[in-house]
Design a protein around this motif. Sequence first.
Motif, PDB file in Angstrom:
ATOM      1  N   HIS A  51     -22.100  14.133 -19.764  1.00 27.74           N
ATOM      2  CA  HIS A  51     -23.421  14.004 -19.149  1.00 27.74           C
ATOM      3  C   HIS A  51     -23.283  13.345 -17.783  1.00 27.74           C
ATOM      4  CE1 HIS A  51     -27.876  13.984 -19.943  1.00 27.74           C
ATOM      5  NE2 HIS A  51     -27.802  13.295 -18.820  1.00 27.74           N
ATOM      6  N   ALA A  52     -23.754  14.011 -16.754  1.00 32.56           N
ATOM      7  CA  ALA A  52     -23.673  13.477 -15.388  1.00 32.56           C
ATOM      8  C   ALA A  52     -25.011  12.884 -14.972  1.00 32.56           C
ATOM      9  CB  ALA A  52     -23.265  14.572 -14.409  1.00 32.56           C
ATOM     10  N   LEU A  53     -24.955  11.746 -14.285  1.00 28.68           N
ATOM     11  CA  LEU A  53     -26.124  11.134 -13.650  1.00 28.68           C
ATOM     12  C   LEU A  53     -26.015  11.383 -12.159  1.00 28.68           C
ATOM     13  CD1 LEU A  53     -26.241   7.679 -15.486  1.00 28.68           C
ATOM     14  CD2 LEU A  53     -27.570   9.735 -16.018  1.00 28.68           C
ATOM     15  N   LEU A  54     -27.014  12.062 -11.616  1.00 26.14           N
ATOM     16  CA  LEU A  54     -26.974  12.511 -10.230  1.00 26.14           C
ATOM     17  C   LEU A  54     -28.250  12.059  -9.529  1.00 26.14           C
ATOM     18  CD1 LEU A  54     -25.263  14.407  -8.317  1.00 26.14           C
ATOM     19  CD2 LEU A  54     -26.671  16.290  -9.170  1.00 26.14           C
ATOM     20  N   GLY A  55     -28.116  11.669  -8.262  1.00 32.22           N
ATOM     21  CA  GLY A  55     -29.300  11.266  -7.515  1.00 32.22           C
ATOM     22  C   GLY A  55     -28.913  10.621  -6.202  1.00 32.22           C
ATOM     23  N   PRO A  56     -29.907  10.343  -5.353  1.00 31.43           N
ATOM     24  CA  PRO A  56     -29.622   9.758  -4.043  1.00 31.43           C
ATOM     25  C   PRO A  56     -29.070   8.344  -4.160  1.00 31.43           C
ATOM     26  CG  PRO A  56     -31.981   9.756  -4.460  1.00 31.43           C
ATOM     27  CD  PRO A  56     -31.351  10.549  -5.574  1.00 31.43           C
ATOM     28  N   SER A  57     -28.405   7.879  -3.115  1.00 36.62           N
ATOM     29  CA  SER A  57     -27.878   6.519  -3.099  1.00 36.62           C
ATOM     30  C   SER A  57     -29.007   5.518  -3.341  1.00 36.62           C
ATOM     31  CB  SER A  57     -27.217   6.219  -1.754  1.00 36.62           C
ATOM     32  OG  SER A  57     -26.103   7.059  -1.550  1.00 36.62           O
ATOM     33  N   ALA A 213     -20.720  17.389 -10.321  1.00 34.77           N
ATOM     34  CA  ALA A 213     -21.542  17.307 -11.526  1.00 34.77           C
ATOM     35  C   ALA A 213     -21.591  18.654 -12.246  1.00 34.77           C
ATOM     36  CB  ALA A 213     -22.944  16.838 -11.161  1.00 34.77           C
ATOM     37  N   VAL A 214     -21.799  19.732 -11.507  1.00 34.87           N
ATOM     38  CA  VAL A 214     -21.905  21.055 -12.121  1.00 34.87           C
ATOM     39  C   VAL A 214     -20.570  21.478 -12.728  1.00 34.87           C
ATOM     40  CG1 VAL A 214     -22.386  23.497 -11.695  1.00 34.87           C
ATOM     41  CG2 VAL A 214     -23.807  21.740 -10.621  1.00 34.87           C
ATOM     42  N   PHE A 215     -19.483  21.176 -12.051  1.00 35.48           N
ATOM     43  CA  PHE A 215     -18.167  21.555 -12.561  1.00 35.48           C
ATOM     44  C   PHE A 215     -17.835  20.820 -13.859  1.00 35.48           C
ATOM     45  CE2 PHE A 215     -13.572  21.050 -12.921  1.00 35.48           C
ATOM     46  CZ  PHE A 215     -13.147  22.367 -12.821  1.00 35.48           C
ATOM     47  N   LEU A 216     -18.191  19.543 -13.934  1.00 35.53           N
ATOM     48  CA  LEU A 216     -17.753  18.717 -15.050  1.00 35.53           C
ATOM     49  C   LEU A 216     -18.699  18.712 -16.238  1.00 35.53           C
ATOM     50  CD1 LEU A 216     -16.446  15.570 -13.136  1.00 35.53           C
ATOM     51  CD2 LEU A 216     -15.052  17.185 -14.441  1.00 35.53           C
ATOM     52  N   ALA A 217     -19.995  18.741 -16.006  1.00 32.90           N
ATOM     53  CA  ALA A 217     -20.954  18.323 -17.034  1.00 32.90           C
ATOM     54  C   ALA A 217     -21.444  19.441 -17.934  1.00 32.90           C
ATOM     55  CB  ALA A 217     -22.144  17.642 -16.371  1.00 32.90           C
ATOM     56  N   ILE A 234     -30.931  19.001 -16.643  1.00 33.14           N
ATOM     57  CA  ILE A 234     -30.527  20.397 -16.456  1.00 33.14           C
ATOM     58  C   ILE A 234     -29.353  20.734 -17.368  1.00 33.14           C
ATOM     59  CG2 ILE A 234     -29.764  22.117 -14.786  1.00 33.14           C
ATOM     60  CD1 ILE A 234     -32.476  20.937 -14.081  1.00 33.14           C
ATOM     61  N   ASP A 235     -29.486  21.813 -18.131  1.00 32.36           N
ATOM     62  CA  ASP A 235     -28.364  22.327 -18.919  1.00 32.36           C
ATOM     63  C   ASP A 235     -27.427  23.116 -18.007  1.00 32.36           C
ATOM     64  OD1 ASP A 235     -28.942  21.505 -21.646  1.00 32.36           O
ATOM     65  OD2 ASP A 235     -30.664  22.844 -21.528  1.00 32.36           O
ATOM     66  N   VAL A 236     -26.137  22.866 -18.139  1.00 38.25           N
ATOM     67  CA  VAL A 236     -25.125  23.591 -17.365  1.00 38.25           C
ATOM     68  C   VAL A 236     -24.562  24.683 -18.272  1.00 38.25           C
ATOM     69  CG1 VAL A 236     -22.967  23.437 -16.080  1.00 38.25           C
ATOM     70  CG2 VAL A 236     -24.605  21.534 -16.012  1.00 38.25           C
ATOM     71  N   ASN A 237     -25.097  25.861 -18.149  1.00 37.67           N
ATOM     72  CA  ASN A 237     -24.692  26.971 -19.013  1.00 37.67           C
ATOM     73  C   ASN A 237     -23.543  27.746 -18.386  1.00 37.67           C
ATOM     74  OD1 ASN A 237     -26.693  26.505 -21.057  1.00 37.67           O
ATOM     75  ND2 ASN A 237     -28.221  27.327 -19.641  1.00 37.67           N
ATOM     76  N   ILE A 246     -13.982  29.159 -11.108  1.00 35.29           N
ATOM     77  CA  ILE A 246     -15.414  29.136 -11.413  1.00 35.29           C
ATOM     78  C   ILE A 246     -16.247  28.720 -10.210  1.00 35.29           C
ATOM     79  CG2 ILE A 246     -15.762  26.737 -12.198  1.00 35.29           C
ATOM     80  CD1 ILE A 246     -17.258  27.964 -14.626  1.00 35.29           C
ATOM     81  N   LEU A 247     -15.619  28.046  -9.260  1.00 38.24           N
ATOM     82  CA  LEU A 247     -16.340  27.558  -8.080  1.00 38.24           C
ATOM     83  C   LEU A 247     -16.903  28.689  -7.232  1.00 38.24           C
ATOM     84  CD1 LEU A 247     -13.838  24.755  -6.993  1.00 38.24           C
ATOM     85  CD2 LEU A 247     -15.916  24.490  -8.351  1.00 38.24           C
ATOM     86  N   GLU A 248     -16.344  29.902  -7.387  1.00 34.03           N
ATOM     87  CA  GLU A 248     -16.805  31.041  -6.602  1.00 34.03           C
ATOM     88  C   GLU A 248     -17.710  31.977  -7.398  1.00 34.03           C
ATOM     89  OE1 GLU A 248     -16.154  31.043  -3.454  1.00 34.03           O
ATOM     90  OE2 GLU A 248     -14.876  29.271  -3.654  1.00 34.03           O
ATOM     91  N   ARG A 249     -17.953  31.661  -8.647  1.00 38.21           N
ATOM     92  CA  ARG A 249     -18.779  32.551  -9.459  1.00 38.21           C
ATOM     93  C   ARG A 249     -20.249  32.401  -9.101  1.00 38.21           C
ATOM     94  NH1 ARG A 249     -16.385  32.638 -15.571  1.00 38.21           N
ATOM     95  NH2 ARG A 249     -18.376  33.729 -15.870  1.00 38.21           N
TER      96      ARG A 249
END
Length: 275
Positions: A51-57, A213-217, A234-237, A246-249
Amino acid sequence: MTMAAIQDRSHADSGTGIVIDGVSHSYGSRHGSGVLALDNINLDIRENEFHALLGPSGCGKSTLLYLIGGFIPIQQGTIATRKGKVTAPGPERSIVFQNFALFPWKTVLQNIVYGLKKQGIGAAEAESRAREFINLVQLKGFENAYPSQLSGGMQQRAAIARTLAVDPEILLMDEPFGALDAQTRRVMQEELRAIWQRSRKTVVFVTHDVHEAVFLADRISIMSARPGRIQHVIDVNLPQDRGEEILERPEFLELSERIWRLVREQAISASRGEH
């Protein structure tokens, strides 16, 4: 615990979930007044998920992580794991910091053995387990090197090995790759994802990097500008096996763009001083 045991742990029978219920936190007062950093955080982190926590500084990502770890007191609300309510640090929760936090006077092996001996594990077993985790993070051959003799990426691998060796159920990571160069960071992301697939810990990962975050979570919680609130989950499906390709998909790029727009809204709000 043997390497085989790590590789055989199933998604269903390892780790623990985290329930965050109505958590608010202020700085500047022992009684909750002052600068409001977190405002009524409600979040269920599933067992064994990344689970990633993402947001502004300044949105309170690290504050929330430290509250989960029990490193700062909970002023309002509750945080609970399978062990019960969090009131202090506990052996089921371990943290990896951005600055590696290795003992500079100890070798890689000694750094990892240290935590195991603190758990009361005998010297021979501690060394055997430490060597297994050194192999896991691909540091075989550097057992007797000191942190100053290692690259940043190798130091972080050693820090991750030290944390995993004590077998916590929950792994807390506070921007662990933030101090690394871009190439090393990419390699470490791939290695961490592979390690997580083998160990299936419950991981809470703080980052400000959308692609990371998208790559890992498995799921990403997007936090608002201060005071931090959970704005979106957000679910990362994406496929569980994720390599550089996968970075180019299209699905990776589309999800990253969608999440970036959501984070950008909060960053703009923070720059304008909006709440």
